[in-house]
Motif scaffolding. Structure first.
Motif, PDB file in Angstrom:
ATOM      1  N   HIS A  48       0.853  -1.203   0.000  1.00 54.67           N
ATOM      2  CA  HIS A  48       0.000   0.000   0.000  1.00 54.67           C
ATOM      3  C   HIS A  48       0.884   1.248   0.000  1.00 54.67           C
ATOM      4  N   LYS A  76      -9.336  -0.219  -7.060  1.00 51.42           N
ATOM      5  CA  LYS A  76      -9.453   0.378  -5.725  1.00 51.42           C
ATOM      6  C   LYS A  76     -10.840   0.999  -5.568  1.00 51.42           C
ATOM      7  N   ASP A 106       0.806   2.452   3.559  1.00 50.02           N
ATOM      8  CA  ASP A 106       0.127   3.673   3.096  1.00 50.02           C
ATOM      9  C   ASP A 106       1.132   4.809   2.948  1.00 50.02           C
TER      10      ASP A 106
END
Ligand SMILES: [Zn+2]
Length: 342
Positions: free
Chosen positions: A49, A148, A259
């Motif tokens: 991610h 996504k 992330d």
């Protein structure tokens, strides 16, 4: 090689490098052995991610990351970046391997269209089932490896019909769907829609055991625990850690992901993320597997990257030490093993 990982530790191993790809062999190849290297070798570490558009992507390989899955960005820029890497890999000059989702598919006015960091090119707002089918086709056309889907229950929310249409059309094209879930109820809605991965461990609520158990049988979760406090034990961190611990105990597959691009995270292997996974109960094999697993579930037939991970110090037995040790891995071309052997 002093140690090698291939779905489990193999101990002292014979590694053959051919065509820029390293593989473990059980018996010595003809011609014998070129040399020995006192190091551990593992598949290239993957951060599942990241947002390449928000970081200095060139710092990832020096930081020990060999492959990334970008979970939301400008599809034109991402397909160009991935093509550049693939070209470098094909020409024997290994580079960061890039897989990507392309744009976030979301509700009209939904997350992250309202965020200042979100490039308008990185968002597709869906008002209908027809929009969903078109957007999935468009991302497939850009070469996306996953789709996504943004499901943020505190903001404008996609209709269940539209979410299910995203999943159905992605699956028809052989693409898994990864969902951003945020807000109470959003994880259950992702499960109902049939998504394959969660982009984050859910943190908005303690999920019921029955839901966690059901998700563990058919879904993978990207961890991203460290975005909650960057080392501080925030309430969101504790909720996420507890959800992830139960997901892992129920047999769910956990992928290391940070992330990257969201907050002050190191560009490279994040030791805090690995320590958080240990806190969530992952054992040694699950911890290494979260980083070093080939990316099943992304587009089949993707060429393996030419970068592998190598760690020149002995592997610690204790879990906290293992997390710190993994964070010292270097991402190097497989051919470099030959140069390093003595
Ligand atoms: Zn993200």
């Amino acid at each position: 090689m002093a140690d090698a990982w291939a779905d489990g530790w193999r101990g002292p191993s014979l590694v053959q490098v051919a065509g820029g790809v390293a593989s473990i062999v059980e018996t010595a190849p003809p011609g014998g052995v070129d040399g020995t290297l006192d190091a551990a070798i593992l598949p290239g570490f993957t951060d599942s991610h990241v947002h390449l558009g928000l970081i200095d992507a060139d710092a990832l390989v020096p930081g020990g990351i060999a492959r990334v899955l970008d979970l939301g960005g400008d599809p034109t820029a991402l397909s160009a970046r991935a093509a550049r890497s693939a070209g470098e890999n094909a020409s024997g000059d290994p580079a960061l391997e890039v897989e990507y989702a392309g744009a976030f598919l979301t509700a009209t006015g939904g997350y992250p269209s309202t965020r200042s960091w979100a490039d308008p090119a990185a968002v597709r707002e869906l008002a209908s089932v027809e929009d969903a089918i078109a957007a999935v086709g468009e991302m497939h056309g850009f070469g996306a490896h996953v789709i996504k889907l943004a499901l943020h229950d505190d903001e404008a929310v996609l209709d269940g019909d539209i979410s299910r249409a995203v999943v159905a059309s992605a699956h028809e094209l052989g693409l898994p769907v990864v969902a951003h879930v945020e807000g109470r109820g959003s994880a259950a809605r992702a499960a109902d829609a049939g998504v394959d991965l969660l982009a984050h461990t859910p943190w908005s609520e303690r999920l019921p055991d029955a839901l966690v158990d059901a998700m563990a049988t058919r879904m993978r979760w990207v961890s991203t625990l460290d975005i909650h406090g960057w080392g501080e034990r925030t309430d969101d961190f504790e909720v996420a850690r507890d959800n992830l611990a139960r997901f892992h105990r129920a047999g769910g597959e956990v992928l290391y992901g940070t992330d990257l691009g969201n907050g002050p995270l190191p560009t490279g292997i994040n030791e805090r993320e690995l320590l958080a996974l240990v806190d969530a109960g992952l054992g040694a094999d699950a911890l290494v597997g979260s980083l070093a697993r080939p990316r099943s579930g992304t587009r089949p037939g993707a060429r393996p990257g030419g970068l592998i991970s190598i760690i020149p110090t002995p592997r610690p037995r204790e879990l906290g030490g293992l997390a710190a040790w993994l964070a010292t891995a270097q991402a190097v071309p497989a051919t470099e093993i030959q140069e390093m052997t003595s």
